[in-house]
Design a protein around this motif. Structure first.
Motif, PDB file in Angstrom:
ATOM      1  N   ARG A 182      54.404  30.613  33.404  1.00 23.51           N
ATOM      2  CA  ARG A 182      55.745  31.053  33.767  1.00 23.51           C
ATOM      3  C   ARG A 182      56.061  30.805  35.251  1.00 23.51           C
ATOM      4  N   GLY A 183      55.956  29.559  35.646  1.00 25.93           N
ATOM      5  CA  GLY A 183      56.459  29.203  36.964  1.00 25.93           C
ATOM      6  C   GLY A 183      55.428  29.312  38.066  1.00 25.93           C
ATOM      7  N   GLU A 184      55.906  29.265  39.257  1.00 27.77           N
ATOM      8  CA  GLU A 184      55.051  29.088  40.425  1.00 27.77           C
ATOM      9  C   GLU A 184      54.404  30.381  40.915  1.00 27.77           C
ATOM     10  N   THR A 185      54.849  31.523  40.408  1.00 23.69           N
ATOM     11  CA  THR A 185      54.480  32.757  41.098  1.00 23.69           C
ATOM     12  C   THR A 185      53.362  33.540  40.435  1.00 23.69           C
ATOM     13  N   VAL A 186      52.847  33.049  39.325  1.00 32.70           N
ATOM     14  CA  VAL A 186      51.862  33.849  38.608  1.00 32.70           C
ATOM     15  C   VAL A 186      50.448  33.329  38.832  1.00 32.70           C
ATOM     16  N   PRO A 187      49.581  34.133  39.457  1.00 32.11           N
ATOM     17  CA  PRO A 187      48.209  33.686  39.702  1.00 32.11           C
ATOM     18  C   PRO A 187      47.407  33.611  38.407  1.00 32.11           C
ATOM     19  N   ASP A 188      46.417  32.712  38.376  1.00 33.25           N
ATOM     20  CA  ASP A 188      45.514  32.681  37.225  1.00 33.25           C
ATOM     21  C   ASP A 188      44.091  33.086  37.580  1.00 33.25           C
ATOM     22  N   VAL A 189      43.787  33.163  38.873  1.00 30.84           N
ATOM     23  CA  VAL A 189      42.456  33.605  39.294  1.00 30.84           C
ATOM     24  C   VAL A 189      42.596  34.568  40.472  1.00 30.84           C
ATOM     25  N   GLU A 190      41.764  35.589  40.450  1.00 25.16           N
ATOM     26  CA  GLU A 190      41.688  36.503  41.596  1.00 25.16           C
ATOM     27  C   GLU A 190      40.340  36.289  42.268  1.00 25.16           C
ATOM     28  N   LEU A 191      40.368  36.183  43.601  1.00 23.04           N
ATOM     29  CA  LEU A 191      39.119  36.095  44.353  1.00 23.04           C
ATOM     30  C   LEU A 191      38.807  37.488  44.900  1.00 23.04           C
ATOM     31  N   ILE A 192      37.581  37.905  44.702  1.00 21.44           N
ATOM     32  CA  ILE A 192      37.187  39.249  45.127  1.00 21.44           C
ATOM     33  C   ILE A 192      36.111  39.122  46.183  1.00 21.44           C
ATOM     34  N   PHE A 193      36.421  39.621  47.365  1.00 26.08           N
ATOM     35  CA  PHE A 193      35.480  39.481  48.463  1.00 26.08           C
ATOM     36  C   PHE A 193      34.560  40.695  48.555  1.00 26.08           C
ATOM     37  N   LEU A 194      33.257  40.434  48.533  1.00 26.83           N
ATOM     38  CA  LEU A 194      32.242  41.502  48.647  1.00 26.83           C
ATOM     39  C   LEU A 194      31.353  41.211  49.850  1.00 26.83           C
ATOM     40  N   ALA A 195      31.189  42.195  50.717  1.00 27.32           N
ATOM     41  CA  ALA A 195      30.400  41.967  51.928  1.00 27.32           C
ATOM     42  C   ALA A 195      28.904  42.085  51.665  1.00 27.32           C
ATOM     43  N   GLY A 196      28.500  41.810  50.456  1.00 26.62           N
ATOM     44  CA  GLY A 196      27.078  41.841  50.097  1.00 26.62           C
ATOM     45  C   GLY A 196      26.933  41.142  48.772  1.00 26.62           C
ATOM     46  N   GLY A 197      25.983  41.593  47.977  1.00 27.57           N
ATOM     47  CA  GLY A 197      25.786  40.965  46.664  1.00 27.57           C
ATOM     48  C   GLY A 197      24.732  41.704  45.882  1.00 27.57           C
ATOM     49  N   TYR A 198      24.247  41.043  44.823  1.00 25.91           N
ATOM     50  CA  TYR A 198      23.229  41.666  43.972  1.00 25.91           C
ATOM     51  C   TYR A 198      22.033  42.176  44.782  1.00 25.91           C
ATOM     52  N   PHE A 199      21.749  41.432  45.863  1.00 33.20           N
ATOM     53  CA  PHE A 199      20.551  41.668  46.674  1.00 33.20           C
ATOM     54  C   PHE A 199      20.703  42.833  47.648  1.00 33.20           C
ATOM     55  N   SER A 200      21.937  43.294  47.873  1.00 33.63           N
ATOM     56  CA  SER A 200      22.177  44.281  48.938  1.00 33.63           C
ATOM     57  C   SER A 200      21.409  45.578  48.706  1.00 33.63           C
ATOM     58  N   ASP A 201      21.171  45.869  47.417  1.00 33.29           N
ATOM     59  CA  ASP A 201      20.499  47.121  47.102  1.00 33.29           C
ATOM     60  C   ASP A 201      19.252  46.850  46.266  1.00 33.29           C
ATOM     61  N   GLU A 202      18.593  45.765  46.580  1.00 33.87           N
ATOM     62  CA  GLU A 202      17.360  45.392  45.881  1.00 33.87           C
ATOM     63  C   GLU A 202      17.608  45.233  44.374  1.00 33.87           C
ATOM     64  N   GLY A 203      18.805  44.817  44.034  1.00 34.22           N
ATOM     65  CA  GLY A 203      19.087  44.543  42.626  1.00 34.22           C
ATOM     66  C   GLY A 203      19.214  45.775  41.755  1.00 34.22           C
TER      67      GLY A 203
END
Ligand SMILES: Cc1cc2nc3c(=O)[nH]c(=O)nc-3n(C[C@H](O)[C@H](O)[C@H](O)COP(=O)(O)OP(=O)(O)OC[C@H]3O[C@@H](n4cnc5c(N)ncnc54)[C@H](O)[C@@H]3O)c2cc1C
Ligand SMILES: *[C@@H]1O[C@H](CO)[C@@H](O)[C@H](O)[C@H]1NC(C)=O
Length: 550
Positions: A407-428
């Motif tokens: 439906r046109g130019e204004t509808v996103p199809d992907v969201e990027l989610i920024f995380l300042a860590g990852g699986y490893f941040s808490d020893e998994g």
């Protein structure tokens, strides 16, 4: 409140040298004492209520849906309302936003898992993805990520156009506003935010260097900063979160706690609704059947039964009550009251948490060792610091890849989610266990990032408008048997291609001056099941998408 903080500090002291966050959760699980200490007050209020045989409204399930309705309906003093909830009252653990992922390993998650799937969840134990759902007063808002996102204007308008009167953006916006208590700086006079509702919305109280660079780098790539709740989503933004002074503001805290003393509201916890009672001739719902302390009760509704048991349990209750496909109901031996395709369309915003960046900085990533430093605990007590970051999420990007045109130019199809860590941040122990990543993958790919001299962060891709559609079905007519979930993620390969475009957009970040300034580069240790494909090629990422999406 002081007591609560004391308990947290105590736990932190005791566990300082252990894998702290994990034992947090273990303790909460094991220690009824701890749980009681924390939610005693509300549990006591609820438990001393004497219930009636009849109510004007019976609400089944106290997630955001049920809590808001209980609040609004009891504004009318002439109506009495019963709110029925299978779970219990949340504890102090749920207050701490950074622990969001841990909640999936507690009794506050129903603990559903999907059936093994042919085209996805390759990286998950038994090839089954977790299907988390909250079980508490407040429902899933007690375990979720607290990201305040109303959804896309175009989607509401599309629903309205499909015949769902009242659901257009202009019609729902006043209700979003009515609920919202915003303290977002810069939006004091925005027509899209209200400062006087029940549910707190605030910016994260803490921003890492990385999230600031992520937002600037996204700007550099052409995504401007937007208020993603204003109807226009394409762009980038720091997180608008359902926290209050840096603590989780669940639907229970926002909508029920303040009105728990209304005499026309009764709340039942630890109570399982098993059936909606429906008159087969008029097809009018007149009550519910429930199980409480191992006893069966029937409670009747003068006006309405409201089913708000969530996306998985509402269909279960409907089918147990005789609403569903004839073939399904016959199979489990429930008499049909109304044939409808209940459970037949199930889909979700699948998320790939598999693009990790390493950088030349030191000590900037979120990790459990930093989280438990006394200064960070003290900051949390003042509503500041890294413990206030919801599950590590700090910023969002909404992009439109060039392969879809919804439906046109204004509808996103992907969201990027920024995380300042990852699986490893808490020893998994947190996100990784929540989504069931196997030991094999964790140990061969992520474990080495537990080394605190390496800084790393993650950008996840979330799929909007999936074309793959799944379904759920009941095993039996026993309300305690879980439904079976066949999600079919990535059955339609177009969804993989959309996610791939999301990954490509993410990878562009490394060429921005912002990411270059900290030497950020993609962490390129391959997934063992994808190692036969050259790392970084489209096919490698396709494999990663089917492995690490959940
Ligand atoms: C891991 C995760 C992260 C999420 N993150 C976000 C986010 O950041 N932002 C966002 O906006 N959304 C997020 N969501 C989604 C959001 O939490 C849900 O959309 C929302 O909670 C749905 O509300 P609900 O009232 O429909 O159902 P729910 O919140 O699921 O509540 C249903 C309630 O009904 C109860 N119940 C079920 N069966 C019975 C029964 N038979 N008898 C009595 N009670 C019953 C359940 O225990 C539960 O308390 C997330 C969801 C998950 C799982
Ligand atoms: C980051 O570290 C790598 C490896 O040591 C080095 O090659 C690179 O020049 C560094 N970049 C910056 C911006 O410091």
């Amino acid at each position: 409140m002081k007591l609560l903080l004391l308990v947290i500090c105590l736990l932190i002291e005791i566990n300082y040298s252990l894998s702290v966050l994990e034992s947090f959760v273990k303790r909460a699980k094991q220690s009824e004492f701890f749980a009681k200490l924390i939610n005693q007050k509300h549990t006591a209020i609820v438990e001393k209520q004497r219930y009636f045989d009849h109510y004007d409204f019976i609400i089944v399930g106290s997630g955001p849906g049920g809590c808001v309705l209980a609040n609004r309906l009891t504004e009318n003093k002439k109506w009495n309302v019963l709110l029925i909830e299978a779970g219990k009252v949340e504890t102090a653990l749920q207050d701490v936003p950074v622990l969001a992922a841990y909640m999936q390993s507690t009794a506050f998650n129903w603990g559903f898992v999907s059936e093994p799937q042919a085209g996805s969840c390759f990286g998950m134990d038994e090839n089954r993805c977790g299907f988390p759902r909250g079980k508490a007063l407040g429902g899933t808002s007690v375990i979720n990520y607290m990201i305040y996102n109303r959804g896309n204007k175009n989607d509401f308008d599309r629903w309205a156009a499909a015949g769902n009167y009242g659901w257009s953006w202009n019609e729902v916006l006043p209700y979003f506003l009515k609920s919202e208590r915003s303290t977002l700086e810069g939006f004091e006079n925005s027509p899209y935010h209200n400062r006087h509702g029940e549910m707190s919305v605030e910016y994260n109280r803490h921003r890492t260097l990385y999230s600031k660079l992520f937002v600037k780098a996204s700007n550099h790539l052409g995504l401007r900063e937007v208020d993603y709740n204003s109807g226009q989503q394409l762009g980038v933004s720091f997180l608008q979160a359902n926290t209050l002074n840096g603590r989780r503001h669940s639907a229970f805290k926002a909508f029920i706690e303040p009105i728990l003393n209304r005499p026309n509201l009764h709340v039942m916890i630890n109570t399982r609704a098993t059936k909606v009672l429906i008159d087969p001739s008029t097809k009018i719902a007149y009550g519910v059947e429930l199980l409480r302390n191992r006893k069966r009760y029937r409670i009747l509704a003068r006006k309405e039964v409201i089913l708000s048991a969530g996306t998985f349990m509402s269909p279960q209750i409907l089918m147990l009550s005789g609403i569903g496909m004839k073939s399904d109901l016959n199979r489990i031996g429930v008499p049909v009251i109304q044939e409808l395709p209940v459970g037949k369309i199930m889909y979700d915003h699948t998320t790939h948490i598999g693009v990790v960046f390493v950088a030349n900085t030191t000590g900037e990533s979120l990790n459990s060792d930093r989280a438990i430093q006394p200064n960070n605990v003290v900051k949390f007590l003042h509503g500041q610091g890294i413990l206030t970051v919801p599950g590590g999420v700090e910023a969002l990007g909404f992009i439109k890849t060039n392969i879809n045109n919804f439906r046109g130019e204004t509808v996103p199809d992907v969201e990027l989610i920024f995380l300042a860590g990852g699986y490893f941040s808490d020893e998994g122990t947190g996100v990784r266990r929540g989504i069931r990543i196997t030991d094999k993958i964790y140990n061969s790919v992520y474990k080495r990032l537990e080394d605190r001299s390496i800084d790393a962060f993650t950008v996840a891709q979330m799929l909007f408008h999936p074309k793959s559609v799944g379904y759920l079905e009941l095993k039996s007519s026993n309300p305690f048997h879980w439904p079976k979930f066949y999600h079919n993620f990535f059955k339609n390969a177009d969804d993989v291609e959309t996610m791939l475009e999301g990954i490509k957009a993410t990878l562009k970040l490394v060429n921005t001056p912002q990411f270059k300034s900290i030497g950020a580069r993609v962490y390129s240790v391959p997934l063992p099941n994808c190692a036969h494909i050259h790392f970084g090629t489209d096919d490698y990422w396709r494999c990663s998408i089917r492995t690490l999406s959940s």
